[in-house]
Design an enzyme around this catalytic site. Structure first.
Site, PDB file in Angstrom:
ATOM      1  N   THR A  14       5.266   7.515  12.260  1.00 46.83           N
ATOM      2  CA  THR A  14       4.426   8.174  11.256  1.00 46.83           C
ATOM      3  C   THR A  14       4.260   7.291  10.029  1.00 46.83           C
ATOM      4  O   THR A  14       3.162   7.180   9.461  1.00 46.83           O
ATOM      5  CB  THR A  14       5.043   9.526  10.848  1.00 46.83           C
ATOM      6  OG1 THR A  14       5.183  10.346  12.008  1.00 46.83           O
ATOM      7  CG2 THR A  14       4.168  10.237   9.832  1.00 46.83           C
ATOM      8  N   GLU A 124      11.398  -7.938  13.526  1.00 44.36           N
ATOM      9  CA  GLU A 124      12.084  -7.949  12.234  1.00 44.36           C
ATOM     10  C   GLU A 124      12.757  -6.617  11.925  1.00 44.36           C
ATOM     11  O   GLU A 124      13.865  -6.569  11.376  1.00 44.36           O
ATOM     12  CB  GLU A 124      11.088  -8.289  11.123  1.00 44.36           C
ATOM     13  CG  GLU A 124      11.709  -8.440   9.745  1.00 44.36           C
ATOM     14  CD  GLU A 124      12.645  -9.633   9.650  1.00 44.36           C
ATOM     15  OE1 GLU A 124      13.869  -9.403   9.517  1.00 44.36           O
ATOM     16  OE2 GLU A 124      12.172 -10.778   9.718  1.00 44.36           O
ATOM     17  N   GLY A 182      18.124  13.475   6.390  1.00 51.48           N
ATOM     18  CA  GLY A 182      17.392  12.632   7.331  1.00 51.48           C
ATOM     19  C   GLY A 182      17.954  11.239   7.486  1.00 51.48           C
ATOM     20  O   GLY A 182      17.371  10.398   8.183  1.00 51.48           O
ATOM     21  N   LYS A 200      22.853  -4.768  16.409  1.00 49.15           N
ATOM     22  CA  LYS A 200      22.270  -5.615  15.366  1.00 49.15           C
ATOM     23  C   LYS A 200      23.045  -6.924  15.239  1.00 49.15           C
ATOM     24  O   LYS A 200      22.451  -7.997  15.072  1.00 49.15           O
ATOM     25  CB  LYS A 200      22.272  -4.868  14.031  1.00 49.15           C
ATOM     26  CG  LYS A 200      21.349  -3.658  13.998  1.00 49.15           C
ATOM     27  CD  LYS A 200      21.533  -2.861  12.715  1.00 49.15           C
ATOM     28  CE  LYS A 200      20.623  -1.648  12.677  1.00 49.15           C
ATOM     29  NZ  LYS A 200      20.852  -0.802  11.483  1.00 49.15           N
TER      30      LYS A 200
END
Length: 413
Positions: A14, A124, A182, A200
């Site tokens: 979104t 990225e 959130g 990561k």
């Protein structure tokens, strides 16, 4: 005019849509690039602000559309995105993705596939949210040999530890707050048990060392076991807790890599990186230490990183990835090379457990700074190896179930 296919319309998707189609980004105010189709699970469900005609639940509607030359993959699903990304590259479409699980497992394969088909894959946003760490590493390794990666790579857990410290709250209380805001998923396992961070670290270490670093070789411990009493004890000792990702190359072609709770001094820069912010440091043989700071969680930070890659593809200003190689081979030495002071907390129920705990501690550790309060033994050790401390805590766990330890890192930014 290039058109874009968007796989995923969740939080990040979104955000990407708003920047591109609603022209929130400067670049898109001046250029007429558009997202033509969006892949969702249920195309019949209305999305606020997004025309229903853009939605599809069939990936082939996007992948087989000749007008779409760029695929943006932000579904967060390994099972759906991996085959879609491969097919897109095979169909000679450029790809931008934020999926750290896919990149950590298949980075070399996908880069080779992109090269074979004359297209680009950029990722990225897979590490560090809004921090441009991938591009910075790719620039740095053109000149430097990097031998160390260290940092806070998860905004959710950094938010939790920061709030526990500032407001003296228990882990479960702060986790609920993070979920309500959130910052944390309904199932927080990937964040709080270190899986998100280890993926990561796999990506960063593989890029830095020119070798595929297997996620299974990263020693990982959860932050679930940090209690308010640990936070308060750390403060008394002059430290704060952080969830640290680290990898280091050694001279004998071995490496150590870990994702663990650590204690660092209150006066360090890293100790003051709080809330959803991330910090990443790399060490080059010529440039020395480079550090990068920015927001590592949230819709805007990740969407910004995704769209930055989109613009590079659209303007053909993509970094040259062809020099990236993963030909080196290094053997994992686990945590045996780590040598640090350690913090240890043992919760005990009675005098018998207390006596056994003290006996094990003094039989195995010299020069202990030890205190006892409210049924808990707290101590700081002299320098020990990571393996020794792990073995010691295994012994203590036969006395009591509640044993927690963390390395103390003094030489940090």
């Amino acid at each position: 005019m290039s058109k874009i296919g968007l796989l995923g319309c969740g939080t990040v998707g979104t955000g990407v849509y708003e920047i591109i189609n609603e022209k929130k980004g400067n670049f898109f105010e001046e250029n007429n690039y558009k997202i033509k189709k969006i892949l969702v699970r249920d195309a019949s469900r209305k999305r606020e602000g997004i025309p229903g005609k853009l939605l599809t639940d069939n990936p082939d509607d996007i992948l087989n559309d000749d007008e779409i030359s760029l695929i943006v993959a932000v579904m967060g699903s390994y099972e759906q995105e991996y085959p879609a990304i491969k097919k897109a590259l095979q169909l000679k479409k450029n790809v931008v993705t934020a999926n750290k699980e896919i990149i950590s497992k298949h980075m070399e394969e996908l880069l080779d596939l992109a090269k074979e088909n004359g297209v680009t894959i950029l990722f990225e946003a897979s590490v560090g949210g809004g921090i441009p760490i991938i591009e910075s590493i790719i620039d740095t390794i053109k000149i430097n040999k990097i031998n160390k990666v260290q940092g806070i790579l998860n905004g959710t857990t950094n938010f939790i530890l920061s709030k526990m410290t500032k407001e003296e709250l228990d882990f479960d209380e702060v986790l609920k707050v993070a979920q309500d805001m959130g910052f944390a998923e309904a199932d927080p396992t990937a964040d709080v048990d270190g899986f998100d961070i280890s993926r990561k670290l796999t990506i960063l270490s593989s890029l830095c060392y020119g070798a595929y670093i297997d996620n299974d070789d990263i020693y990982t411990r959860t932050v679930r076991n940090i209690t308010l009493s640990d936070i308060q004890a750390a403060d008394d000792f002059g430290y704060v807790f952080k969830y640290m990702a680290e990898s280091e190359l050694y001279d004998d072609n071995t490496f150590g890599a870990s994702v663990t709770p650590v204690l660092i001094g209150k006066d360090s820069v890293t100790s003051n990186v709080n809330d959803e912010y991330n910090v990443v440091s790399i060490n080059g043989n010529i440039i020395g230490q480079l550090s990068f700071l920015g927001r590592g969680a949230g819709k805007e930070a990740t969407a910004n990183a995704v769209v930055a890659d989109v613009i590079k593809v659209l303007t053909k200003s993509v970094h040259d990835y062809t020099h990236l190689k993963f030909e080196n081979e290094y053997k994992s030495c686990g945590i045996e090379r780590y040598k640090n002071k350690f913090y240890l907390r043992v919760s005990i129920k009675d005098e018998v457990e207390f006596a056994k705990t003290i006996d094990i501690v003094y039989r195995n550790i010299e020069n202990v700074n030890l205190s006892y309060e409210d049924g808990k033994v707290f101590l700081i050790t002299d320098e020990l190896t990571g393996e020794f401390m792990s073995t010691l805590c295994d012994r203590l766990s036969h006395v009591t179930e509640d044993v927690f330890y963390a390395r103390i890192i003094d030489n940090i930014l």
